[in-house]
Design a protein around this motif. Structure first.
Motif: not given
Length: 381
Positions: A91-96, A16-26, A181-186, A290-291
């Motif tokens: 794994l996900s939609r949206n959120g970049q 995984f890459m350190p991005l919020t959208d890895c959440a479901s895998l983690v 992807g997030e959280p890098w925009g934030q 969204c997951f």
């Protein structure tokens, strides 16, 4: 396919890459959803999408949280040795997001039209970064710039930068903006160096994000393991979306040193759909990251895979039109997904295609990929 007491669990190493959208895998690993299906997921934090690609290809990783466009690019042999790949699920939609430098935003480039006006009135060399040449962020960034009348390859310079280095590159003045992807925009906003010019859901509402990917060889030899991985992640995806408390807990886990290793609030805000563009505008986004959405997020639609091929063709990464449908049918393992959906009680859509209208008003439904790829006024072919 629940584990039988006393039987050893099948260990699967998933990058995984350190991005919020890895959440479901983690969370599949952290909450034990994996063990219910006889596997043990070992998440492996990676440093770049190129590393993810290479480790998948060599077998150092069994599967990965990976860019959809990267998987399609490897399947087609763009910039690398061609290898048959397998997309197991979305794994996900949206959120970049597309982020521009605060200096550029202060000159009026707060959104797409503002950026186009700034580039006309103050012509110079503008540099925008994405995370991988064939990946989601490159294709979304190019699409967004072109929708503003900006040719992303002739009127700007494109640079590949790992997600975690985006904010530092922006701060150092190496780039004028980035799509990631997030959280890098934030994080760019929190550090006072960036402004959100567009969310990815504004570019393509409900666009596919990362996928659970592996090689076709692994999918063929380890079909039961693949179904177990999909099932575990489906359960985790459903759990994340079951409550705000679960999203909050996911943000806390992701913030840890083993995963994103960053401030929890930078993750939590946009994971909960709470947006601040860094220039005074705040909103709750109804189309945030969204997951699951009752499985609507997770199905590996053929049209999603084909869209990335059309954009790779549009921007000259493919010299000729591929067999869009045939390649999508080969890489998107709908058969394995359906098996896992049955195990988890996940709904299936009525069609393997879906339609969307993107930011420029162009409708995409997968019915004429060759015509769609050739229809854009700004392209490089």
């Amino acid at each position: 396919m629940a584990a039988i007491i006393g039987n050893p669990l099948r260990t699967v190493r998933i990058g995984f890459m350190p991005l919020t959208d890895c959440a479901s895998l983690v969370m599949a690993a952290e909450c034990g959803f994996d063990r219910q299906y006889g596997i043990r997921i070992v998440p492996s934090r990676e440093t770049s999408w190129a590393n993810v690609r290479d480790k998948l290809g060599s077998g150092a990783l069994d599967a990965a949280h990976v860019l959809y466009g990267l998987m399609v690019g490897v399947q087609l042999g763009i910039g690398c040795q061609r290898q048959d790949m397998a997309v197991l699920m979305n794994l996900s939609r949206n959120g970049q997001a597309v982020t521009v430098s605060r200096a550029l935003a202060q000159q009026g480039a707060l959104d797409g039209p503002g950026l186009a006006r700034q580039m006309r009135e103050a012509p110079r060399s503008y540099t925008f970064a994405h995370t991988f040449p064939t990946g989601n962020h490159a294709m979304l960034l190019y699409y967004w710039l072109a929708a503003q009348g900006i040719d992303p390859l002739r009127q700007a310079r494109a640079l590949t930068v790992p997600p975690a280095q985006m904010v530092g590159s922006l701060k150092a003045g190496m780039i004028d903006g980035f799509c990631a992807g997030e959280p890098w925009g934030q994080r760019a906003i929190d550090e006072g160096v960036g402004v959100t010019a567009a969310t990815s859901q504004q570019i393509w509402p409900d666009h596919p994000g990362k996928v659970l990917g592996t090689t076709a060889a692994f999918a063929a030899s380890e079909a039961d393991t693949c179904r177990a991985m999909i099932a575990a992640v489906l359960d985790a995806s459903r759990w994340i979306e079951a409550s705000t408390a679960n999203r909050e807990q996911s943000a806390t886990v992701l913030a840890g040193s083993a995963y994103l290793n960053t401030g929890r609030q930078a993750i939590a805000a946009r994971l909960l759909g709470r947006y601040d563009n860094g220039a005074g505008r705040q909103w709750t986004d109804a189309q945030a990251l969204c997951f699951h959405a009752d499985g609507e997020v997770n199905f590996p639609y053929l049209s999603d895979s084909m869209w990335f091929m059309t954009q790779q063709r549009r921007w000259g990464l493919l010299r000729d039109d591929p067999d869009y449908l045939g390649q999508a049918q080969a890489v998107n393992r709908i058969d394995l997904y359906k098996g896992a959906a049955g195990m988890t009680g996940t709904q299936l859509p009525a069609s393997v295609m879906r339609s969307s209208t993107l930011i420029d008003g162009m409708r995409w439904d997968g019915s004429d990929p060759r015509g769609y790829a050739a229809s854009f006024p700004i392209h490089q072919r």
